[in-house]
Design an enzyme around this catalytic site. Structure first.
Site, short mmCIF file in Angstrom:
data_model
loop_
_atom_site.label_atom_id
_atom_site.label_comp_id
_atom_site.label_asym_id
_atom_site.label_seq_id
_atom_site.Cartn_x
_atom_site.Cartn_y
_atom_site.Cartn_z
N ARG A 112 26.76 42.32 49.72
CA ARG A 112 27.53 41.08 49.78
C ARG A 112 27.22 40.35 51.10
NH1 ARG A 112 32.25 40.38 46.97
NH2 ARG A 112 32.13 38.31 47.92
N HIS A 165 32.81 35.00 39.84
CA HIS A 165 32.64 35.56 41.18
C HIS A 165 31.13 35.51 41.50
CE1 HIS A 165 33.60 37.47 44.79
NE2 HIS A 165 34.10 38.62 44.38
N ASP A 222 34.48 47.07 35.86
CA ASP A 222 35.38 46.45 36.83
C ASP A 222 36.81 46.81 36.44
OD1 ASP A 222 36.48 44.83 38.82
OD2 ASP A 222 36.37 43.01 37.62
N GLN A 232 29.49 37.81 44.19
CA GLN A 232 29.37 39.20 43.77
C GLN A 232 28.12 39.37 42.90
OE1 GLN A 232 31.49 41.93 44.57
NE2 GLN A 232 29.70 42.99 43.75
N ARG A 271 39.02 31.49 47.79
CA ARG A 271 39.43 32.42 46.72
C ARG A 271 40.73 31.89 46.14
NH1 ARG A 271 39.33 38.96 46.73
NH2 ARG A 271 37.16 38.40 46.35
N CYS A 303 32.08 46.39 41.18
CA CYS A 303 32.18 45.42 42.29
C CYS A 303 33.18 45.87 43.35
CB CYS A 303 32.60 44.07 41.74
SG CYS A 303 34.19 44.14 40.90
N1 NVA Z 1 37.92 41.19 38.63
C1 NVA Z 1 38.83 41.67 39.62
C2 NVA Z 1 38.17 42.04 40.93
C3 NVA Z 1 37.36 40.99 41.56
C4 NVA Z 1 36.78 41.38 42.90
C5 NVA Z 1 39.97 40.72 39.82
O1 NVA Z 1 39.85 39.55 39.46
O2 NVA Z 1 40.97 41.13 40.34
N1 CP Z 2 34.33 42.68 45.21
C1 CP Z 2 35.17 41.92 45.92
O1 CP Z 2 35.15 40.68 45.88
O2 CP Z 2 36.03 42.63 46.70
P1 CP Z 2 37.29 42.04 47.47
O3 CP Z 2 38.28 41.61 46.43
O4 CP Z 2 37.80 43.18 48.31
O5 CP Z 2 36.87 40.87 48.30
#
Ligand code: NVA
Ligand code: CP
Length: 332
Positions: A317, A151, A243, A154, A124, A289
């Site tokens: 997931r 992602h 989201d 996801q 990540r 998500c």
């Molecule tokens: N789109 C959001 C959440 C991903 C799980 C982000 O990038 O923070």
């Molecule tokens: N949806 C998702 O990836 O959640 P986290 O950021 O908690 O891993």
């Protein structure tokens, strides 16, 4: 052995090592556009099979180890991978980027080293380019656990969840509201593979990347609509997806008030709430998500509504990634 013999042996080993190291892995997953339609469907169906019969797959990662290296916070991605790996007999190695030497050394050196210890790496990152560097230098597959652009894990879980509810994916209509971000990009890619029509309602400055949209439109026979009126776009939606308006990288900054306020103002007409849901078909499912910020992008009553399937998404997931890992390692 005299010195000359030892030098010859060393030269031989060096030459041998250069050509017999593990080599480049065939498969990695940085974005769903790395995969074919058929591969995406195989992984989704595999996730459903694992969910229904986990015992059958319990040894698939026996004697395998997977490193999880995270530059940003996580609940779902970290836990679903760690538990999924352990349920299949493998070992998960969680690494916080910020307390490792990834912070002080070249990414190339650190990833080369890590890939000598493990069988796959989930990462990540902030910048998608970091994943490209990782893939270039790793001797084992790299799985994107979220970048600023995509992602894919996801989206695989999302498609699996939609398939569980509707049986077939092709011809459904999904309406995505809010930020044209990482989640939105992977959903667009996933919709293309699955034959799902997608309508996107975003404020003007937060539209998804046009190159991603164009590529999906070019390669797939789906309808893509971009609009700014959520009530209009949800009218024929089978699924309504949203989201966060504020990416986690901004939430966790100490001095984030300006950017947060700007975004809250820009997105205020794009909230998923009961009023908006009243314009959608009665059967429309609500997806997110997670993590969610209640009363911002989604109200608590919409998140907890009878049509919300957000916790099925979160659970899936684990199941879909359990199939993805051995698939990427080509052991399934
Ligand atoms: N789109 C959001 C959440 C991903 C799980 C982000 O990038 O923070
Ligand atoms: N949806 C998702 O990836 O959640 P986290 O950021 O908690 O891993």
């Amino acid at each position: 052995m005299d010195l000359q013999q030892r030098i010859e042996a060393s030269k031989k080993l060096l030459a041998h090592r250069r050509y017999s190291k593990r080599g480049k892995p065939e498969r990695s997953l940085l974005t769903l556009s790395d995969l074919t339609k058929e591969q995406v469907m195989t992984i989704i169906d595999g996730g459903i099979s694992i969910k229904n019969n986990p015992t059958k797959y319990r040894d698939l990662l026996k004697h395998k180890s997977v490193a999880l290296i995270f530059k940003k916070t996580s609940t779902r991605t970290r836990c679903s991978f760690e538990i999924g790996i352990s349920e299949m007999g493998g070992q998960a190695l969680y690494m916080d980027w910020n307390t490792s030497n990834f912070t002080i050394a070249s990414l190339e050196d650190e990833i080369k080293t890590l890939s000598r210890y493990v069988d796959a790496i989930v990462a990540r990152v902030h910048k998608h380019e970091d994943l490209i560097i990782m893939k270039e230098h790793s001797e084992v597959p790299i799985i994107n656990g979220l970048s600023n652009l995509y992602h894919p894990c996801q989206a695989l879980a999302d498609l699996m969840t939609i398939k569980e509810y509707f049986g077939e994916l092709e011809g459904l209509n999904i309406c995505y509201l809010g930020d044209g971000n990482d989640i939105c990009h992977s959903l667009i890619n996933g919709a293309g593979h699955a034959g799902i029509n997608i309508s996107i309602a975003c404020p003007q400055n937060y539209l998804p990347n046009p190159e991603i949209l164009e590529a999906v439109q070019r390669n797939n026979n789906i309808r893509i609509r971009i609009g700014s009126d959520p009530t209009e776009l949800v009218k024929d939606a089978d699924i309504i997806y949203t989201d966060t308006w504020i990416p986690m990288a901004i939430w966790t900054l100490t001095d984030n008030s300006n950017e947060k306020d700007l975004r809250i103002k820009a997105f205020s007409d794009f909230q998923v709430n009961r009023e908006l849901l009243s314009h959608a078909p009665e059967h429309a499912l609500v997806m997110h998500c997670l993590p969610a910020h209640r009363e911002y992008e989604i109200t608590a009553d919409a998140l907890n509504s009878e049509n919300s399937i957000v916790f099925d998404q979160a659970e899936n997931r684990k199941h879909v990634q359990k199939y993805l890992m051995p698939w990427i390692l080509e052991t399934i």
